[in-house]
Every structure is written in C-alpha cells, then in structure tokens.
Write an enzyme that holds these catalytic residues in place. Structure first.
Site, PDB file in Angstrom:
ATOM      1  N   SER A  21       0.824  -1.208   0.000  1.00  0.00           N
ATOM      2  CA  SER A  21       0.000   0.000   0.000  1.00  0.00           C
ATOM      3  C   SER A  21       0.859   1.260   0.000  1.00  0.00           C
ATOM      4  O   SER A  21       1.798   1.381   0.780  1.00  0.00           O
ATOM      5  CB  SER A  21      -0.913   0.004   1.222  1.00  0.00           C
ATOM      6  N   GLY A  72       2.266  10.675   5.704  1.00  0.00           N
ATOM      7  CA  GLY A  72       1.125  11.266   6.407  1.00  0.00           C
ATOM      8  C   GLY A  72      -0.222  10.980   5.771  1.00  0.00           C
ATOM      9  O   GLY A  72      -1.118  11.830   5.795  1.00  0.00           O
ATOM     10  N   ASN A 129      -5.652  -0.448   7.488  1.00  0.00           N
ATOM     11  CA  ASN A 129      -4.388   0.083   8.017  1.00  0.00           C
ATOM     12  C   ASN A 129      -4.619   0.598   9.437  1.00  0.00           C
ATOM     13  O   ASN A 129      -5.074   1.717   9.636  1.00  0.00           O
ATOM     14  CB  ASN A 129      -3.887   1.209   7.099  1.00  0.00           C
ATOM     15  N   CYS A 132      -2.798   3.835  12.065  1.00  0.00           N
ATOM     16  CA  CYS A 132      -3.182   5.253  12.114  1.00  0.00           C
ATOM     17  C   CYS A 132      -3.367   5.718  13.559  1.00  0.00           C
ATOM     18  O   CYS A 132      -3.843   4.959  14.408  1.00  0.00           O
ATOM     19  CB  CYS A 132      -4.493   5.473  11.372  1.00  0.00           C
ATOM     20  N   GLY A 219      12.216  -1.575   4.119  1.00  0.00           N
ATOM     21  CA  GLY A 219      13.393  -2.035   3.405  1.00  0.00           C
ATOM     22  C   GLY A 219      14.000  -3.302   3.983  1.00  0.00           C
ATOM     23  O   GLY A 219      13.409  -3.967   4.829  1.00  0.00           O
TER      24      GLY A 219
END
Length: 305
Positions: A21, A72, A129, A132, A219
């Site tokens: 995403s 953000g 998600n 948040c 990563g």
C-alpha cells in the site's frame, strides 16, 4: 501459471506478488513502468474519508538498509477514489484484483470508508491500516490496543461483504495478541507487518532528516523482523497472512512462505526499481525449482498443514 496461484480467503490470485500500500498509489504511474496485469493484485494507497495533504517535506529519506518515510496518509479521499481511481483500474485492467486499503482517525471514519470501498466491483479484498493515530484515544495507533483492534475489526466486518485483512503494526511488545484480537473480531486474514518507527538526524543541522521527525522504517532492515512475527502469528492462527517487509528477491518470498505467509507485498524494493514486483514474479519459478517446490499452494499445505 498455476504453480504460482494462491487463494486468499476465497479470492484467487494468479501469483502472490502485490505492491505494498502506498508504493503504487492508484496504479496510474506504475502502469507506465510495467504491465499491471502481470501482478497478482494491486494494493491501493490507504484512503480516508476526506482528502489529506499529508506531511510537510521532506517525507522520505534513505537510511541504514532501508528508507524512512512519513507521508502522512496523503490521498485524494474516498469520493475521488470511487469516482475516478478505481473505475480507471477497472476499465484498463478489468481482471486485476484490487486490495482496497482503508485508513482513518476515528472508528466511524474507518467504517464509512470501508463501507463505500467495498461497493467497488474490482475491490476483492479490504486491507485495514490500523497503524493510524486514533484521535479519540490521544493519538496512539489503533493497532496497539487488542481491545480496540477487536472492536474495530468487528465494526468493519459487520458492514462489508468482502474479505477483511487487518494490517498489523509491529510497534508493539508482542504482535500475537494483536493478531488474536483481529481474529476474534472476525477478520478474514492478516497483513503483516507495517513499518517500524524510526528516526534519522542530520549531523549538520542537528535536526531530524524528515520534516515530521519520526518516520516508518521499511526495506531490507525489517525483513528478518517480519519473518519472525509472521512465524509467531502462524503458530497461533489458521488465517491467511499477506507478508510484507523487505521483500527484494524471489528467495525473500519463499522465506515468507516458510514462516507461514500466503501471499506477499513488495514496498521499498520498488523505490528506484519500479519493475521489482514483476521481476520477482518472473524469477519465482526458477527459485522454486531450486528447492523442489512444485506449487505455492502445495508449499502452503506443507508448511501450514
């Protein structure tokens, strides 16, 4: 290619590889760089009820074995996504399964966005998600409180007719109770892991390298952490798991499978290398041959029983 096909909560993907995403936005730019129809699925950017501008720049920076980002939740809002972004994907890639990523700052916002997004015919799965900040609870992430995870999961599952995958934050002492809470709330699957909170400091300015301060670390650095957490959660649940975190090679994909994953998402590998997803897909059969793996579904059966 049948040997790469996988089933996620009743949804069949021709291969297990999807962009994580945010890394492909809503597909338009990535479509200029590779054939989206070659992907197993496309995970769209986390979408909120209203448009969001996101954080001030710089929002991304390279760091030790990875990237820090603090975008953000910049996105055009659910109305634009339903009217423009998803129809564009449906028109140009009618057979591409879309995973709709839902975000919010209140429970009501999550429910509203999920309810709307599930009506898009090409959205086959929802990914929630839960990293948040919850403005009603002082800004702590939704995904750090098991009770909140269970309540939010149930609230979403009750109003949608598509499989719901909860995307777990790794920024907790123990991820297993969070996964258990999502399952108790009725989740159809899990995506794990999201980024780890990190900080980089510029020696010249003596200030954080990101305007926001902290950012999410993605990563290669986080791959072993993701493998460990997927393995831990797999010991406790039969739910399908989408593994994400430092996938750069076909070998990384198979390592996730051995830990207990059912599919994968590729994030940081696409930075500066936009064809990472399709390159990994192309390399999977040879990597499977190397280890005598006939098909991914067979591997899932062997690992997960």
């Amino acid at each position: 290619m049948e040997r790469l096909a996988v089933n996620l909560a009743g949804v069949t993907l021709k291969n297990p590889v999807m962009p994580a995403s945010g890394t492909a936005a809503y597909g338009q730019t990535m479509a200029q760089q590779l054939d989206l129809s070659a992907l197993g699925g496309l995970v769209i950017k986390s979408t909120t009820a209203e448009p969001r501008e996101g954080n001030a720049r710089p929002t991304t920076a390279p760091t030790t074995a990875g990237w820090l980002n603090a975008i953000g939740l910049k996105n055009p809002g659910i109305t634009a996504v339903m009217q423009d972004r998803l129809p564009w994907l449906a028109q140009h890639y009618p057979d591409l399964p879309i995973v709709g990523s839902v975000a919010g700052s209140t429970m009501a916002e999550y429910v509203e966005v999920a309810k709307k997004m599930t009506t898009a015919p090409n959205v086959k799965l929802l990914e929630i998600n839960i990293s948040c900040p919850n403005v009603e609870k002082g800004g702590l992430a939704f995904g750090t409180d098991p009770q909140m995870v269970e309540t939010l999961t149930r609230a979403i599952v009750d109003v949608v007719d598509k499989p719901v995958f909860m995307k777990l934050t790794p920024n907790v002492t123990d991820i297993v109770p969070i996964a258990a809470a999502a399952e108790a709330g009725g989740a159809d699957g899990l995506t794990m892991i999201n980024t780890l909170t990190g900080l980089g400091i510029d020696l010249k300015t003596r200030k954080p390298i990101l305007a926001h301060g902290t950012g999410g670390l993605s990563g290669k650095a986080i791959h072993p952490l993701a493998v460990r957490m997927i393995h831990e959660v797999r010991q406790q649940t039969k739910l399908p798991i989408i593994g994400v975190g430092g996938v750069f090679t076909p070998a990384d994909v198979l390592e996730f499978y051995l830990a207990g994953a059912n599919a994968v998402e590729v994030g940081a590998a696409t930075y500066g290398h936009p064809t990472a997803c399709t390159d990994i897909i192309a390399g999977l059969p040879a990597e499977m041959d190397k280890y005598g793996i006939a098909s991914l579904q067979q591997l899932i059966a062997e690992v997960q029983g």
